[in-house]
Design an enzyme around this catalytic site. Structure first.
Site, short mmCIF file in Angstrom:
data_model
loop_
_atom_site.label_atom_id
_atom_site.label_comp_id
_atom_site.label_asym_id
_atom_site.label_seq_id
_atom_site.Cartn_x
_atom_site.Cartn_y
_atom_site.Cartn_z
N ASP A 69 0.83 -1.20 0.00
CA ASP A 69 0.00 0.00 0.00
C ASP A 69 0.86 1.25 0.00
O ASP A 69 2.08 1.18 0.14
CB ASP A 69 -0.95 -0.01 1.22
CG ASP A 69 -0.24 -0.43 2.51
OD1 ASP A 69 1.00 -0.34 2.58
OD2 ASP A 69 -0.94 -0.86 3.44
N ASN A 138 -7.56 -2.72 14.36
CA ASN A 138 -8.96 -2.93 13.93
C ASN A 138 -9.10 -4.09 12.97
O ASN A 138 -10.15 -4.27 12.36
CB ASN A 138 -9.52 -1.64 13.30
CG ASN A 138 -8.79 -1.25 12.02
OD1 ASN A 138 -7.91 -1.98 11.54
ND2 ASN A 138 -9.13 -0.10 11.46
N HIS A 140 -7.32 -4.62 10.16
CA HIS A 140 -7.01 -4.41 8.74
C HIS A 140 -5.72 -5.11 8.35
O HIS A 140 -4.84 -5.32 9.17
CB HIS A 140 -6.99 -2.91 8.37
CG HIS A 140 -5.81 -2.13 8.85
ND1 HIS A 140 -5.89 -0.79 9.17
CD2 HIS A 140 -4.52 -2.47 9.07
CE1 HIS A 140 -4.71 -0.36 9.54
NE2 HIS A 140 -3.86 -1.35 9.50
N GLU A 145 -9.51 -1.49 5.42
CA GLU A 145 -10.18 -1.20 6.69
C GLU A 145 -11.43 -2.08 6.84
O GLU A 145 -11.92 -2.64 5.85
CB GLU A 145 -10.57 0.28 6.73
CG GLU A 145 -9.38 1.25 6.66
CD GLU A 145 -8.57 1.33 7.96
OE1 GLU A 145 -8.42 0.30 8.67
OE2 GLU A 145 -8.07 2.43 8.26
P1 PGA Z 1 2.18 -1.89 12.60
O1 PGA Z 1 0.95 -1.69 11.66
O2 PGA Z 1 2.98 -3.01 12.03
O3 PGA Z 1 2.94 -0.59 12.56
O4 PGA Z 1 1.65 -2.22 13.96
C1 PGA Z 1 0.29 -2.80 11.14
C2 PGA Z 1 -0.87 -2.33 10.30
O5 PGA Z 1 -1.48 -1.30 10.64
O6 PGA Z 1 -1.17 -3.00 9.31
#
Ligand code: PGA
Length: 262
Positions: A69, A138, A140, A145
């Site tokens: 992304d 959450n 994702h 999302e």
């Molecule tokens: P993080 O984020 O590895 O910085 O915890 C993971 C995500 O939001 O997909």
């Protein structure tokens, strides 16, 4: 799905690095595409890969990489674009060619078109052998999302306020976090041969439990791993704390047959 519960984030990093190193070493001159995630979760794995490259001669020559992304609207070269983050955290430190590392063009004048172009690029560059994934609090994966279609393709998504505030630590302030992103869809991610999701810390425990043991639902996009033929979840004890079948996962790992893949 294989769930690997390990004592610390460092152990998780080594196991994720092992999985990537195995496909890189096993490519035997054949083209190989790996899927890389940004964010904090894979960083220890990337450090371990850099160490193996420097100290043990692990070579990534000829390997291609695709990112999950990218933020929309940050200028090319902005330090928080994921294209720059992956350079800084991994690809500048190993022998992968910079033009072989691809991400969505978040600075394109038409992000919707950039998303379509990236979907094609991932398809044409792939198949992705291993896709590394983090998980949001959450649920994702990528920036899909809650509510994302389980078969979605690469497209523009609007970040939740929770994700924007989770990511504010990388920016000068919460208002600087872009509202929109281009992300591989859940269907796009699902085309990879092996999904490796890694998480550590108690803030991820509920999301990990929902993804692994909850219902298959767009409300927890990571639950789409339950549909995948080869998914591995590598978590530390804190991130595993809400798993009801944790003892079974530990037992399974302990009694794995020599050639039992997962
Ligand atoms: P993080 O984020 O590895 O910085 O915890 C993971 C995500 O939001 O997909």
């Amino acid at each position: 799905m294989e769930v690997v519960i390990l004592p610390t984030p460092a152990h998780c990093g080594r196991v994720v690095a092992d999985i990537l190193a195995r496909v890189v070493e096993g490519r035997a001159g054949q083209p190989l595409t790996v899927g890389l995630a940004t964010g904090g979760s894979p960083l220890l794995a990337y450090r371990e890969l850099i160490r193996r490259h420097r100290e043990e001669g692990l070579s990534f020559a000829g390997v291609r990489a695709v990112l999950l992304d990218e933020y929309v609207g940050l200028p090319v070269g902005h330090p928080q674009t994921y294209r720059e983050v992956i350079r800084r955290e991994l690809t500048d430190h190993i022998d992968i060619d910079d033009p072989d590392v691809h991400g969505p063009d978040g600075a394109a004048p038409d992000p919707l078109q950039a998303a379509v172009a990236y979907e094609h690029l991932v398809r044409d560059t792939g198949p992705v052998a291993v896709q590394v994934l983090g998980i949001g609090a959450n649920g994702h994966i990528g920036f899909n999302e809650p509510g994302s279609s389980l078969r979605s393709r690469t497209r523009v998504k609007t970040l939740t306020e929770q994700t924007r505030s989770d990511n504010a630590r990388f920016f000068d302030g919460p208002d600087d976090v872009p509202r929109h992103v281009v992300t591989q869809g859940l269907g796009t991610i699902g085309r990879a041969g092996h999904l490796v999701l890694t998480a550590f810390g108690s803030s991820k425990a509920d999301a990990v439990a929902a993804a692994v043991e909850g219902p298959l639902t767009a409300s927890c996009p990571a639950s789409v791993l339950q549909l995948h033929r080869h998914a591995t979840v590598v978590v530390d004890e804190e991130a595993a704390a809400a798993l009801e079948r944790a003892d079974y996962y530990r037992y399974t790992l302990l009694h794995k047959l020599a050639n039992q893949p997962h």
